[in-house]
Design a protein around this motif. Sequence first.
Motif, mmCIF file in Angstrom:
data_model
loop_
_atom_site.group_PDB
_atom_site.id
_atom_site.type_symbol
_atom_site.label_atom_id
_atom_site.label_comp_id
_atom_site.label_asym_id
_atom_site.label_seq_id
_atom_site.Cartn_x
_atom_site.Cartn_y
_atom_site.Cartn_z
ATOM 1 N N TYR B 4 25.314 52.519 6.621
ATOM 2 C CA TYR B 4 25.092 51.415 7.546
ATOM 3 C C TYR B 4 26.303 51.215 8.443
ATOM 4 O O TYR B 4 27.437 51.320 7.996
ATOM 5 N N GLU B 7 27.032 45.855 7.576
ATOM 6 C CA GLU B 7 26.224 45.278 6.522
ATOM 7 C C GLU B 7 26.758 43.902 6.153
ATOM 8 O O GLU B 7 27.965 43.717 6.006
ATOM 9 N N ALA B 27 21.361 44.805 6.946
ATOM 10 C CA ALA B 27 22.060 46.071 7.098
ATOM 11 C C ALA B 27 21.598 46.734 8.395
ATOM 12 O O ALA B 27 20.400 46.864 8.626
ATOM 13 N N ARG B 29 21.639 50.017 10.844
ATOM 14 C CA ARG B 29 21.868 51.465 10.756
ATOM 15 C C ARG B 29 22.640 51.969 11.964
ATOM 16 O O ARG B 29 22.544 51.390 13.048
#
Lengths: 285, 361
Positions: B4, B7, B27, B29
């Motif tokens: 991630y 987060e 979270a 990406r």
Amino acid sequence: MSTDTPIVLLGEREAVRPRVREAAQRPTLGRFVLTLIALFTFAFLYVPIVVLVLFSFNSARTGAVWQGFTLQWYERLFNNPRILDAALNSLIVALVSTAASVVIGTLMAMAMERYRFRFQSVWDGLLYMPVIIPEIVMGISLLLFFAAIRLERGLITLIISHVAFCMPFVYLTMRARLADFDRSLEEAAQDLGADEWTTFRRITLPLLMPGIVSSALLAFTLSLDDFVISFFVTGVGSQTLPVYIWGQIRRGITPEINAISTVMLILSFVLVSLSHALQQRTSAR
Amino acid sequence: MAEYAVELRDVTKVFGDVVAVDHVSMAVRPGEFFAMLGPSGCGKTTSLRMIAGFERPTSGEIYIDGKPMGNTPPFRRNVNTVFQSYALFPHLTVEQNISFGLEMKGVPRDEIKRRVREVLELVRLPQMANRYPRQMSGGQQQRVALARALVNRPKVLLLDEPLGALDAKLRKEMQIELKNLQREVGITFIFVTHDQEEALTMSDRIAVFSKGRVLQIGTPLEIYERPANRFVADFIGETNFLDGVVKEVNGEMAVIEVNGRRFVGRAGEGVRPGVRASLSVRPEKLQLLDQPSGSPNCYEVTVSSIAYVGSDTRVIVRLGDQMIDVWEQNSISTLDPNYFFGPGEQAWLSFPPENGLILVD
Ligand SMILES: Nc1ncnc2c1ncn2[C@@H]1O[C@H](COP(=O)(O)OP(=O)(O)OP(=O)(O)O)[C@@H](O)[C@H]1O
Ligand SMILES: [Mg+2]
């Protein structure tokens, strides 16, 4: 109404304007009284000063009669070592106390604006209290204080005292400036990788500079012009210009006094105008 | 590279007695366009400021690129922010503004020059290097703010309602530009907005905030088609709510009784027989017919008012004492003046069960 047609043809603006002008010219009792009061006010404010300035160019040594234009009093001024000494003292005291007031006042304003602590409004009030303390009270208290700590009167006591009454003005000016300051600019700088010190140097300080300069000019003028407090804390040989002038007046007002006063007047006027212009320019931004 | 880019784990922020952010976990990406969406005061800015490092979480932890941030100050985080007010340095030119971050990193002079030129091309302001911010329009300032952040090639770009100050038309243009730009540079964008349309059109995923909590995280499609609860259904897009009691649940589907009428719809989380719930059905998913359909959700209604708004026709119908919005898309056939029902006429309101969603409050 048919006779009015030519005016109607001129269009509304043209038709209305002469009437307004008429109204402005018509004398009324109210207008007359107001004009008179205004004239008296300005005369009351400025005639004494104009007379002082005029007499500094009067070739008559004594008396209130105009005897012709001269620059000799100014020439004498600049050749009189005692006056030059006093002027130098004034300048040293003003420069040093301005520098100290600006640094202390600005840092105090930043601390008060940015941090929250106990009794904050009390501290804040104490910081600008000297603005409203009667000068004579401040002069006497400083005199007593210096006597108590056995500090001999001289340039040092003058500088300390001048910082005491100039700093609050810097503090007040900078508080107002900081209240308008956009903190997100500092956050943006930190976001871009600047640590606290770099942020202060590259962003905060340049943006506060106009406020700092204008409060410095104000402090400088206040210091230069101060008489009452300086009178109490000055020592032998450390007289400032206003204290020296006072000493001279006791022997009667001479054209030299008029000349020094004129110089001081112009200097103060220029400094305050500069300070004001800086305030205006930055608030226009 | 960490799994991630950013987060948040169980992050809470309390100001005095205000809980601005309440146990938020999410979270983001790498490379994602992630929106934080919610009404005013729901804690979006506070969350963003905690990621940037301007605020410390009261509890919980924030990870950037897999590393816990703890007390890391803003100037040591590999993220850059585009502020809502732009926060351009007024005493510096556009070029100096953009160079600032690179100078802080000690990038050599000639490389700074080159990168500033490139990024100005990217935001389509190549002629403006020597202007001061106050000499530019809002849209141009916005792009400078973007350029100033992008030039540092951060891992993550944080944007706090960057289009909020622009007028509607420019805003639409900038939405598209910003989205294209994000694809081009491949940087993770975390984008705060309270405009649901903006979030839907731009984002890969959306976190819906309310009162400091995250109510749902999902793709625009998921959020719109399968809102997790009544708040999300209400906040995103338009919807009709019919309040009633759940009667039956059969796997994915459930039956709700509303004022004696039964409707079948998809069952949301927590739907059990006997609980109070609402049927949510979006206006564009309803049909008005002149005869009953085969759907179990078909009732006779009275047409109350009709408004033609160009792309569709908005009809309000009355079912018992409940008003319901129905939006019919205007296809060619609608040019026929007899196509619509008139006010006061009877019609059949119908929708297939999969178009309705039963949500507990
Ligand atoms: N520095 C602060 N001190 C006290 N309360 C704060 C502070 N910052 C935010 N809050 C409170 O925290 C809550 C969330 O604020 P936040 O700015 O995160 O909202 P937001 O979602 O960004 O709203 P908006 O869409 O209006 O910008 C609000 O109730 C706000 O009043
Ligand atoms: Mg906000």
